[in-house]
Write a protein that holds these residues in place. Structure first.
Motif, short mmCIF file in Angstrom:
data_model
loop_
_atom_site.label_atom_id
_atom_site.label_comp_id
_atom_site.label_asym_id
_atom_site.label_seq_id
_atom_site.Cartn_x
_atom_site.Cartn_y
_atom_site.Cartn_z
N ASN A 58 73.72 67.36 63.91
CA ASN A 58 73.75 65.92 63.55
C ASN A 58 74.49 65.11 64.60
OD1 ASN A 58 72.34 66.07 61.14
ND2 ASN A 58 74.19 66.42 59.94
N THR A 59 75.65 65.59 64.99
CA THR A 59 76.47 64.89 65.97
C THR A 59 75.77 64.81 67.32
OG1 THR A 59 78.44 65.70 64.85
CG2 THR A 59 78.73 64.87 67.09
N TRP A 60 75.20 65.93 67.75
CA TRP A 60 74.48 65.94 69.02
C TRP A 60 73.29 64.99 68.99
CZ3 TRP A 60 69.55 66.87 70.66
CH2 TRP A 60 69.38 66.98 72.04
N LEU A 61 72.54 65.01 67.90
CA LEU A 61 71.36 64.15 67.78
C LEU A 61 71.74 62.68 67.90
CD1 LEU A 61 68.29 64.16 67.25
CD2 LEU A 61 68.82 63.97 64.82
N ALA A 62 72.82 62.29 67.25
CA ALA A 62 73.26 60.90 67.29
C ALA A 62 73.84 60.51 68.64
CB ALA A 62 74.29 60.65 66.19
N ALA A 63 74.53 61.45 69.29
CA ALA A 63 75.24 61.11 70.52
C ALA A 63 74.46 61.37 71.81
CB ALA A 63 76.56 61.90 70.57
N SER A 64 73.60 62.38 71.83
CA SER A 64 73.02 62.81 73.10
C SER A 64 71.51 62.70 73.22
CB SER A 64 73.40 64.27 73.36
OG SER A 64 74.80 64.38 73.44
N ALA A 65 70.82 62.71 72.12
CA ALA A 65 69.34 62.70 72.18
C ALA A 65 68.82 61.33 72.61
CB ALA A 65 68.76 63.06 70.82
N LEU A 122 62.10 67.88 65.60
CA LEU A 122 61.88 69.28 65.96
C LEU A 122 62.10 69.47 67.46
CD1 LEU A 122 61.09 72.17 65.28
CD2 LEU A 122 58.69 71.48 65.51
N TYR A 123 61.55 68.58 68.25
CA TYR A 123 61.74 68.64 69.71
C TYR A 123 63.23 68.61 70.04
CZ TYR A 123 61.98 67.08 74.55
OH TYR A 123 62.29 66.96 75.88
N ASN A 124 63.95 67.69 69.43
CA ASN A 124 65.37 67.59 69.72
C ASN A 124 66.15 68.81 69.24
OD1 ASN A 124 66.11 65.12 71.21
ND2 ASN A 124 64.87 64.19 69.62
N ALA A 138 60.98 77.69 77.75
CA ALA A 138 59.82 77.27 78.54
C ALA A 138 60.17 77.34 80.02
CB ALA A 138 59.40 75.86 78.15
N PRO A 139 59.17 77.32 80.88
CA PRO A 139 59.44 77.41 82.31
C PRO A 139 60.04 76.14 82.92
CG PRO A 139 57.09 77.23 81.94
CD PRO A 139 57.74 77.36 80.60
N PHE A 140 59.98 75.04 82.20
CA PHE A 140 60.49 73.79 82.75
C PHE A 140 61.93 73.54 82.30
CE2 PHE A 140 57.28 73.24 79.47
CZ PHE A 140 58.05 72.84 78.39
N VAL A 141 62.61 72.69 83.02
CA VAL A 141 64.01 72.36 82.75
C VAL A 141 64.09 71.52 81.47
CG1 VAL A 141 66.06 71.19 83.65
CG2 VAL A 141 64.55 72.44 85.20
N VAL A 142 65.11 71.78 80.68
CA VAL A 142 65.32 71.04 79.45
C VAL A 142 65.59 69.58 79.77
CG1 VAL A 142 66.84 70.80 77.46
CG2 VAL A 142 66.20 73.06 78.25
N ARG A 143 64.88 68.69 79.08
CA ARG A 143 65.06 67.23 79.30
C ARG A 143 65.81 66.64 78.13
NH1 ARG A 143 59.25 64.80 80.79
NH2 ARG A 143 60.40 62.90 80.36
N ILE A 144 66.81 65.83 78.46
CA ILE A 144 67.51 65.08 77.41
C ILE A 144 67.19 63.63 77.62
CG2 ILE A 144 69.70 64.48 76.37
CD1 ILE A 144 70.84 67.04 77.34
#
Length: 144
Positions: A58-65, A122-124, A138-144
């Protein structure tokens, strides 16, 4: 009723800690996890739901996504399909991947329109999971 996608992760904050706890404090910690770290992601119109129980999400979703609307639904669906396929592969190989991280399969069908909200969260969750547990789905770098 349409099938419900159910994603439950109960990872205690004390994972890996050797400190003994009483049954009472464990019960309180589990209750706090369920009350404070449960995210229900639902599309009531389509009757799909994801339930995520994960300390800190929850905290990460609100602060970083990225905010809703940043990604297109087609982008989210594409990434979720890739992540879910790899996730399910890891669930089926507990000898190669930590079964405490990959407990349950994710019933994600790329031909089903789950709506933007379900795909966004779900993606987040996949992003959060990869960053927190230093996994790469996945083979690609995680995107934020």
């Amino acid at each position: 009723m349409k099938p419900i996608i159910l994603l439950i992760f109960i990872l205690l904050a004390s994972y890996g800690c050797n400190t003994p706890k009483t049954a009472f404090s464990e019960r309180n910690a589990q209750t706090a996890l369920v009350e404070n770290d449960t995210v229900s992601i639902a599309n009531t119109k389509l009757e799909y739901e994801i339930l995520v129980i994960e300390p800190g999400f929850n905290t990460w979703l609100a602060a970083s996504a990225r905010p809703e609307g940043y990604y297109t639904q087609s982008f989210l669906e594409s990434r979720n399909n890739i992540y879910a396929l790899e996730w399910n592969r890891r669930v089926r190989l507990p000898s190669q991947f930590n079964p405490e991280l990959y407990e349950l399969q994710i019933d994600y069908n790329p031909n089903t329109d789950y709506g933007y909200d379900v795909n966004y969260q779900l993606y987040n969750y996949f992003i959060y999971f990869q960053l927190k547990y230093q996994q790469r789905l996945a083979p690609f770098v995680v995107r934020i």
